[in-house]
Each structure stands twice: as C-alpha cells, then as structure tokens.
Design a protein around this motif. Structure first.
Motif, PDB file in Angstrom:
ATOM      1  N   ASP A   1      32.857  48.023  37.600  1.00  0.00           N
ATOM      2  CA  ASP A   1      34.217  47.487  37.658  1.00  0.00           C
ATOM      3  C   ASP A   1      35.153  48.293  38.554  1.00  0.00           C
ATOM      4  O   ASP A   1      36.289  47.891  38.786  1.00  0.00           O
ATOM      5  CB  ASP A   1      34.820  47.341  36.257  1.00  0.00           C
ATOM      6  CG  ASP A   1      34.750  48.622  35.446  1.00  0.00           C
ATOM      7  OD1 ASP A   1      34.181  49.623  35.924  1.00  0.00           O
ATOM      8  OD2 ASP A   1      35.271  48.622  34.318  1.00  0.00           O
TER       9      ASP A   1
ATOM     10  N   THR B   1      35.176  47.745  45.005  1.00  0.00           N
ATOM     11  CA  THR B   1      36.029  46.814  45.724  1.00  0.00           C
ATOM     12  C   THR B   1      35.460  45.402  45.589  1.00  0.00           C
ATOM     13  O   THR B   1      34.242  45.225  45.593  1.00  0.00           O
ATOM     14  CB  THR B   1      36.109  47.201  47.208  1.00  0.00           C
ATOM     15  OG1 THR B   1      36.570  48.537  47.310  1.00  0.00           O
ATOM     16  CG2 THR B   1      37.056  46.282  47.972  1.00  0.00           C
ATOM     17  N   HIS B   2      36.339  44.434  45.450  1.00  0.00           N
ATOM     18  CA  HIS B   2      36.002  43.015  45.287  1.00  0.00           C
ATOM     19  C   HIS B   2      35.569  42.670  43.862  1.00  0.00           C
ATOM     20  O   HIS B   2      35.232  41.518  43.595  1.00  0.00           O
ATOM     21  CB  HIS B   2      34.921  42.555  46.276  1.00  0.00           C
ATOM     22  CG  HIS B   2      35.306  42.746  47.712  1.00  0.00           C
ATOM     23  ND1 HIS B   2      36.366  42.082  48.285  1.00  0.00           N
ATOM     24  CD2 HIS B   2      34.791  43.546  48.690  1.00  0.00           C
ATOM     25  CE1 HIS B   2      36.477  42.448  49.553  1.00  0.00           C
ATOM     26  NE2 HIS B   2      35.543  43.326  49.819  1.00  0.00           N
TER      27      HIS B   2
ATOM     28  N   SER C   1      35.952  41.322  40.316  1.00  0.00           N
ATOM     29  CA  SER C   1      36.894  40.341  39.786  1.00  0.00           C
ATOM     30  C   SER C   1      36.970  40.396  38.263  1.00  0.00           C
ATOM     31  O   SER C   1      38.039  40.587  37.698  1.00  0.00           O
ATOM     32  CB  SER C   1      36.489  38.936  40.248  1.00  0.00           C
ATOM     33  OG  SER C   1      37.405  37.968  39.815  1.00  0.00           O
ATOM     34  N   PHE C   2      35.836  40.228  37.578  1.00  0.00           N
ATOM     35  CA  PHE C   2      35.816  40.290  36.113  1.00  0.00           C
ATOM     36  C   PHE C   2      34.381  40.478  35.663  1.00  0.00           C
ATOM     37  O   PHE C   2      33.438  40.397  36.459  1.00  0.00           O
ATOM     38  CB  PHE C   2      36.430  39.030  35.488  1.00  0.00           C
ATOM     39  CG  PHE C   2      35.711  37.750  35.822  1.00  0.00           C
ATOM     40  CD1 PHE C   2      34.771  37.208  34.944  1.00  0.00           C
ATOM     41  CD2 PHE C   2      35.964  37.068  37.014  1.00  0.00           C
ATOM     42  CE1 PHE C   2      34.109  36.029  35.245  1.00  0.00           C
ATOM     43  CE2 PHE C   2      35.310  35.882  37.314  1.00  0.00           C
ATOM     44  CZ  PHE C   2      34.382  35.366  36.433  1.00  0.00           C
TER      45      PHE C   2
ATOM     46  N   GLU D   1      34.479  38.740  44.137  1.00  0.00           N
ATOM     47  CA  GLU D   1      35.017  37.720  45.023  1.00  0.00           C
ATOM     48  C   GLU D   1      35.740  38.381  46.182  1.00  0.00           C
ATOM     49  O   GLU D   1      36.279  39.487  46.045  1.00  0.00           O
ATOM     50  CB  GLU D   1      35.967  36.798  44.267  1.00  0.00           C
ATOM     51  CG  GLU D   1      35.323  36.040  43.106  1.00  0.00           C
ATOM     52  CD  GLU D   1      36.338  35.254  42.300  1.00  0.00           C
ATOM     53  OE1 GLU D   1      36.627  34.112  42.695  1.00  0.00           O
ATOM     54  OE2 GLU D   1      36.844  35.787  41.295  1.00  0.00           O
TER      55      GLU D   1
ATOM     56  N   SER E   1      39.339  39.473  45.581  1.00  0.00           N
ATOM     57  CA  SER E   1      39.591  40.469  44.538  1.00  0.00           C
ATOM     58  C   SER E   1      39.475  41.869  45.119  1.00  0.00           C
ATOM     59  O   SER E   1      38.987  42.056  46.212  1.00  0.00           O
ATOM     60  CB  SER E   1      38.586  40.309  43.401  1.00  0.00           C
ATOM     61  OG  SER E   1      38.682  39.025  42.845  1.00  0.00           O
TER      62      SER E   1
ATOM     63  N   ASP F   1      42.029  44.514  43.894  1.00  0.00           N
ATOM     64  CA  ASP F   1      43.103  45.356  43.380  1.00  0.00           C
ATOM     65  C   ASP F   1      42.584  46.079  42.163  1.00  0.00           C
ATOM     66  O   ASP F   1      42.292  45.486  41.142  1.00  0.00           O
ATOM     67  CB  ASP F   1      44.315  44.489  43.026  1.00  0.00           C
ATOM     68  CG  ASP F   1      45.513  45.308  42.585  1.00  0.00           C
ATOM     69  OD1 ASP F   1      45.372  46.080  41.618  1.00  0.00           O
ATOM     70  OD2 ASP F   1      46.580  45.176  43.202  1.00  0.00           O
ATOM     71  N   SER F   2      42.464  47.382  42.218  1.00  0.00           N
ATOM     72  CA  SER F   2      41.801  48.146  41.162  1.00  0.00           C
ATOM     73  C   SER F   2      42.497  48.006  39.819  1.00  0.00           C
ATOM     74  O   SER F   2      41.865  47.929  38.778  1.00  0.00           O
ATOM     75  CB  SER F   2      41.723  49.632  41.554  1.00  0.00           C
ATOM     76  OG  SER F   2      43.021  50.150  41.788  1.00  0.00           O
TER      77      SER F   2
ATOM     78  N   ASP G   1      44.333  45.378  38.732  1.00  0.00           N
ATOM     79  CA  ASP G   1      44.052  44.050  38.201  1.00  0.00           C
ATOM     80  C   ASP G   1      42.632  43.963  37.687  1.00  0.00           C
ATOM     81  O   ASP G   1      42.357  43.388  36.639  1.00  0.00           O
ATOM     82  CB  ASP G   1      44.261  42.989  39.285  1.00  0.00           C
ATOM     83  CG  ASP G   1      45.730  42.781  39.598  1.00  0.00           C
ATOM     84  OD1 ASP G   1      46.566  43.265  38.811  1.00  0.00           O
ATOM     85  OD2 ASP G   1      46.041  42.147  40.627  1.00  0.00           O
ATOM     86  N   ALA G   2      41.701  44.543  38.452  1.00  0.00           N
ATOM     87  CA  ALA G   2      40.291  44.501  38.055  1.00  0.00           C
ATOM     88  C   ALA G   2      40.082  45.238  36.750  1.00  0.00           C
ATOM     89  O   ALA G   2      39.341  44.796  35.872  1.00  0.00           O
ATOM     90  CB  ALA G   2      39.426  45.115  39.157  1.00  0.00           C
TER      91      ALA G   2
ATOM     92  N   GLU H   1      41.412  43.078  33.887  1.00  0.00           N
ATOM     93  CA  GLU H   1      40.516  41.949  33.630  1.00  0.00           C
ATOM     94  C   GLU H   1      39.272  42.421  32.918  1.00  0.00           C
ATOM     95  O   GLU H   1      38.779  41.792  31.988  1.00  0.00           O
ATOM     96  CB  GLU H   1      40.143  41.279  34.957  1.00  0.00           C
ATOM     97  CG  GLU H   1      39.289  40.043  34.816  1.00  0.00           C
ATOM     98  CD  GLU H   1      40.044  38.853  34.296  1.00  0.00           C
ATOM     99  OE1 GLU H   1      39.405  37.931  33.772  1.00  0.00           O
ATOM    100  OE2 GLU H   1      41.287  38.852  34.402  1.00  0.00           O
TER     101      GLU H   1
END
Length: 198
Positions: free
Chosen positions: A157, A160-161, A163-164, A177, A180, A182-183, A185-186, A189
């Motif tokens: 997690d 980079t990239h 997502s969830f 993705e 995606s 943003d560390s 946000d990731a 999630e």
C-alpha cells in the motif's frame, strides 16, 4: 476448479496433479470479480494474467467475454494445460512460457487489466518489482487496473499508483490505477478496507 460466472458458469476444469500452483480459491475469486464488476464491463477487455498457473483467472475473464487474454507462466506443464483448455472451450487465450519479469521487460502491448498471483513466498522487493515494471513500461491502459494477489505479510500500500486493497481470508488483493498515487489517500483507503473478509 470451477468457472463461477459468464458463458461457462458452473463448468468444472480438472488440472493435472503435480503442477506447481496455489490456485485462487472460489471464495476469493468471486470476491475479486465482484470488485472488478463495479469498474468494468468485461466484454472485449484486453487481459494480462501473470504467474497464470492453471489458468484459473484467465478462464474467468474468457467466460465473461474478455479478449484477447495473455497468460504467462514459467512452468511448461501449466502453459500446456492452459493451451489445452483454451482450445477445448475456444477461448482467445495466448499461453506463453516465460519468466514473468523477462516478459514485462520485453512487452510492447498495453492492457485493460493486469492480474498477478506470484508465489506468496517471494520477497517484498520482488512483488514491488512487478508494479514498478508495469508502470515504467506503461503496460496499463489509461482507465485500466492492475491487481496483485498476496499474503498479509507482503505490504504494497506504500507503492505509487496504489488505489485500495481487499482482504479475503488469508489472501489480499491490492489494486493499482494510473490516476492513484497520493500516499495519504492510499493510506486512508487501505485502512478502510483492512480486515474485510467474506
């Protein structure tokens, strides 16, 4: 092994004994495709199945109308079996015997969905290398998704990239993705999905 949905729903496929595989369970497979179903219509999707093993995941995509599908595995017996099943069911699956990392290095094609189910025993850096190669080589289409199946002992997690992720029993699916990365946000999630089991 059972195809769980699509044209060949309920069809059982019997791989030969002795293949060096750990097939995704029906429960995990159904959960995975429930997630993907929220993002994609499968008809005509271009699929790359890495560490394909018995072809379990490839057949699910083929049954749902995805085409073409490329299945990559380093074991001759696995590739031979996938070719046999593809011929029997008229699936548009190209089974390729190759080291996955060599395949990614040479690949000139991009895909809508890339699925990878490496041996759980591989180390952290090896899992990370798969992700790095896919995005460095731009192998994922703009609105595509990459999914890696792994154990709870492998952490992806932070990549980079990312997502969830979804957790089902002893298996985790991490989703990546292009949009995606943003560390923060990731991380949020990931925390929301941590511990989800069905």
């Amino acid at each position: 092994m059972r195809i769980i949905s699509g044209k060949y729903k309920g069809r059982r496929i019997f791989p030969p004994k002795g293949l060096p595989v750990r097939p995704t369970t029906d429960m995990s497979k159904e959960a995975l495709f429930n997630v993907l179903n929220n993002h994609f219509s499968f008809e005509g999707l271009k699929i790359l199945d890495l560490f394909a093993g018995t072809g379990n995941i490839s057949y699910e995509f083929a049954s749902r109308g995805s085409t073409p599908i490329t299945s990559v595995d380093g074991d001759f017996g696995c590739v031979k079996f996938i070719k046999q099943v593809a011929a029997e069911y008229d699936f548009n699956i190209a089974a390729t015997k190759s080291d996955v990392f060599m395949y990614l290095e040479r690949c000139k094609t991009s895909y809508d969905i890339i699925f990878a189910d490496p041996p759980y025993a591989l180390d952290q850096k090896t899992f990370e290398k798969i992700i790095l190669l896919v995005f460095e080589k731009e192998l994922l289409n703009e609105d595509g998704m990459m999914v890696i199946e792994h154990s709870k002992y492998t952490k992806l997690d932070h990549m980079t990239h990312f997502s969830f992720q979804k957790s089902y029993g002893g298996s985790i699916f991490s989703f990546f993705e292009i949009g995606s990365g943003d560390s923060e946000d990731a991380e949020n999630e990931s925390e929301q999905n941590e511990g989800e089991e069905e």
